[in-house]
Design an enzyme around this catalytic site. Structure first.
Site, PDB file in Angstrom:
ATOM      1  N   ASP A  22       0.844  -1.201   0.000  1.00  0.00           N
ATOM      2  CA  ASP A  22       0.000   0.000   0.000  1.00  0.00           C
ATOM      3  C   ASP A  22       0.881   1.254   0.000  1.00  0.00           C
ATOM      4  OD1 ASP A  22       0.988  -0.469   2.562  1.00  0.00           O
ATOM      5  OD2 ASP A  22      -0.822   0.194   3.585  1.00  0.00           O
ATOM      6  N   TRP A 145      -3.370  -2.011  11.758  1.00  0.00           N
ATOM      7  CA  TRP A 145      -2.048  -1.380  11.712  1.00  0.00           C
ATOM      8  C   TRP A 145      -2.115  -0.335  12.825  1.00  0.00           C
ATOM      9  CZ3 TRP A 145      -3.076  -4.279   7.711  1.00  0.00           C
ATOM     10  CH2 TRP A 145      -2.336  -4.332   6.540  1.00  0.00           C
ATOM     11  N   TYR A 147      -0.209   2.513  14.707  1.00  0.00           N
ATOM     12  CA  TYR A 147       1.000   3.320  14.723  1.00  0.00           C
ATOM     13  C   TYR A 147       0.795   4.550  15.620  1.00  0.00           C
ATOM     14  CZ  TYR A 147       2.485   0.623  10.572  1.00  0.00           C
ATOM     15  OH  TYR A 147       2.840  -0.380   9.708  1.00  0.00           O
ATOM     16  N   LYS A 178      -0.584  -5.114  13.636  1.00  0.00           N
ATOM     17  CA  LYS A 178       0.706  -4.872  12.983  1.00  0.00           C
ATOM     18  C   LYS A 178       1.321  -3.638  13.622  1.00  0.00           C
ATOM     19  CE  LYS A 178       2.493  -3.425   8.488  1.00  0.00           C
ATOM     20  NZ  LYS A 178       2.435  -3.602   7.071  1.00  0.00           N
ATOM     21  N   ILE A 179       2.540  -3.794  14.122  1.00  0.00           N
ATOM     22  CA  ILE A 179       3.227  -2.653  14.747  1.00  0.00           C
ATOM     23  C   ILE A 179       4.628  -2.517  14.162  1.00  0.00           C
ATOM     24  CG2 ILE A 179       1.975  -2.816  16.960  1.00  0.00           C
ATOM     25  CD1 ILE A 179       4.643  -4.077  18.111  1.00  0.00           C
ATOM     26  N   LYS A 180       5.256  -1.410  14.477  1.00  0.00           N
ATOM     27  CA  LYS A 180       6.669  -1.247  14.126  1.00  0.00           C
ATOM     28  C   LYS A 180       7.510  -1.708  15.308  1.00  0.00           C
ATOM     29  CE  LYS A 180       5.749   2.422  10.976  1.00  0.00           C
ATOM     30  NZ  LYS A 180       6.331   2.763   9.724  1.00  0.00           N
ATOM     31  N   ARG A 232       8.793  -3.215   1.588  1.00  0.00           N
ATOM     32  CA  ARG A 232      10.005  -2.758   0.905  1.00  0.00           C
ATOM     33  C   ARG A 232      11.187  -3.700   1.008  1.00  0.00           C
ATOM     34  NH1 ARG A 232       9.766   2.951   3.703  1.00  0.00           N
ATOM     35  NH2 ARG A 232       8.569   1.692   5.162  1.00  0.00           N
TER      36      ARG A 232
HETATM   37  P1  FBP Z   1       7.162  -1.744   4.948  1.00  0.00           P
HETATM   38  O1  FBP Z   1       7.502  -3.159   5.355  1.00  0.00           O
HETATM   39  O2  FBP Z   1       7.583  -1.448   3.547  1.00  0.00           O
HETATM   40  O3  FBP Z   1       7.660  -0.754   5.958  1.00  0.00           O
HETATM   41  O4  FBP Z   1       5.573  -1.652   4.948  1.00  0.00           O
HETATM   42  C1  FBP Z   1       4.835  -1.697   6.127  1.00  0.00           C
HETATM   43  C2  FBP Z   1       3.815  -0.577   6.162  1.00  0.00           C
HETATM   44  O5  FBP Z   1       2.967  -0.695   7.279  1.00  0.00           O
HETATM   45  C3  FBP Z   1       2.971  -0.472   4.907  1.00  0.00           C
HETATM   46  O6  FBP Z   1       1.852  -1.318   4.955  1.00  0.00           O
HETATM   47  C4  FBP Z   1       2.643   0.984   4.867  1.00  0.00           C
HETATM   48  O7  FBP Z   1       2.483   1.466   3.585  1.00  0.00           O
HETATM   49  C5  FBP Z   1       3.841   1.636   5.460  1.00  0.00           C
HETATM   50  O8  FBP Z   1       4.476   0.678   6.282  1.00  0.00           O
HETATM   51  C6  FBP Z   1       3.455   2.837   6.248  1.00  0.00           C
HETATM   52  O9  FBP Z   1       4.563   3.288   6.965  1.00  0.00           O
HETATM   53  P2  FBP Z   1       4.686   4.804   7.407  1.00  0.00           P
HETATM   54  O10 FBP Z   1       3.325   5.237   7.887  1.00  0.00           O
HETATM   55  O11 FBP Z   1       5.708   4.786   8.486  1.00  0.00           O
HETATM   56  O12 FBP Z   1       5.110   5.556   6.215  1.00  0.00           O
END
Ligand code: FBP
Length: 253
Positions: A22, A145, A147, A178-180, A232
């Site tokens: 996305d 997701w 964040y 899904k988290i960072k 990515r």
């Molecule tokens: P990546 O693995 O490429 O980081 O993708 C994960 C993701 O959650 C995507 O689904 C989304 O497009 C992107 O990261 C959003 O990240 P941010 O809001 O930090 O730009």
């Protein structure tokens, strides 16, 4: 009796790797894409040959390429909201698609972003709540997701914020969150514990060396998360299928 939504279609042995695509909306083609990975069919091919448990598309791609998506048999995770990176200030992710669209497009799950901490958090949580109820009626799992962003959020991947994100997902009824990941395994373990029965998957972030990325995948697996939802690092790789295989071997799906 509350119906528990099955994750069978989008997991293997309780584990999962999802291919996220996305970024065209979230970041724009210039920052993330090249001549090859700009084509959604290239991504679908990686998802199929790389044995991903799902591919994440926005509504437009899911519609335009629906024939190929269905033929591939890769489970479609329809992202229901999104935003561009062009607006400054507290973020909000606008709803683009509905659960009805997801059913019509043959999706196996839906995805929804919430920026906790943003002044628009309330709107996103309310929309999520409606979507979650509707999706569960249709037996569709919901991936949130989450964040932390905007407002008083200083470090979105601190121990406190990662656990707040996963706990929010549990409290609002997401099946998967899904988290960072900030890179501290102990913090991630706490976030996974805080998620209770809500499953945790981790975003990949910008492209890293294969060695660093796989080290992170190992930590993710050891922390109790069920896997990753990445973009990515895979489709910007020179050898996406080789890398996918290595990720699968670690995750165990
Ligand atoms: P990546 O693995 O490429 O980081 O993708 C994960 C993701 O959650 C995507 O689904 C989304 O497009 C992107 O990261 C959003 O990240 P941010 O809001 O930090 O730009």
């Amino acid at each position: 009796m509350i119906k528990i939504v099955s994750l069978k279609k989008i997991t293997t042995k309780g584990k999962a790797i999802y291919l996220a695509y996305d970024q065209g909306l979230e970041h724009g083609p210039e920052t993330d894409f090249n001549d090859v990975n700009v084509n959604p069919l290239y991504i679908l091919d990686i998802a199929k040959k790389g044995k991903f448990n799902g591919v994440v598309f926005q509504k437009g791609i899911a519609e335009e390429y629906n024939k190929e998506i269905r033929k591939s048999k890769v489970p479609l995770i329809l992202k229901l909201n999104g935003r561009t990176r062009l607006v400054k200030g507290d973020p909000i992710s606008a709803q683009i698609a509905t659960v009805k669209d997801a059913v019509k497009l043959g999706a196996s799950a839906v995805g929804f972003t919430i920026y906790i901490g943003s002044k628009h958090e309330e709107e996103m949580i309310e929309e999520f709540s409606k979507i979650q109820t509707e999706a569960h009626k249709k037996n569709l799992p919901v991936i949130a997701w989450i964040y932390p962003r905007g407002g008083k959020v200083k470090n979105d991947v601190s121990r406190e914020m990662m656990a707040y994100a996963t706990r929010t997902a549990l409290e609002i009824g997401a099946d998967i969150v899904k988290i960072k990941y900030g890179g501290k395994k102990k913090d991630l373990e706490w976030a996974v514990k805080s998620a209770g029965r809500c499953k945790v998957v981790i975003a990949g972030g910008s492209k890293k060396s294969e060695k660093d990325f796989l080290k992170q995948v190992k930590e993710i697996k050891d922390s109790g998360a069920i896997g990753l939802a990445i973009g990515r690092n895979v489709w910007q790789s020179k050898d996406p299928l080789g890398l996918s295989k290595k990720i699968r071997e670690i995750v165990g799906n």
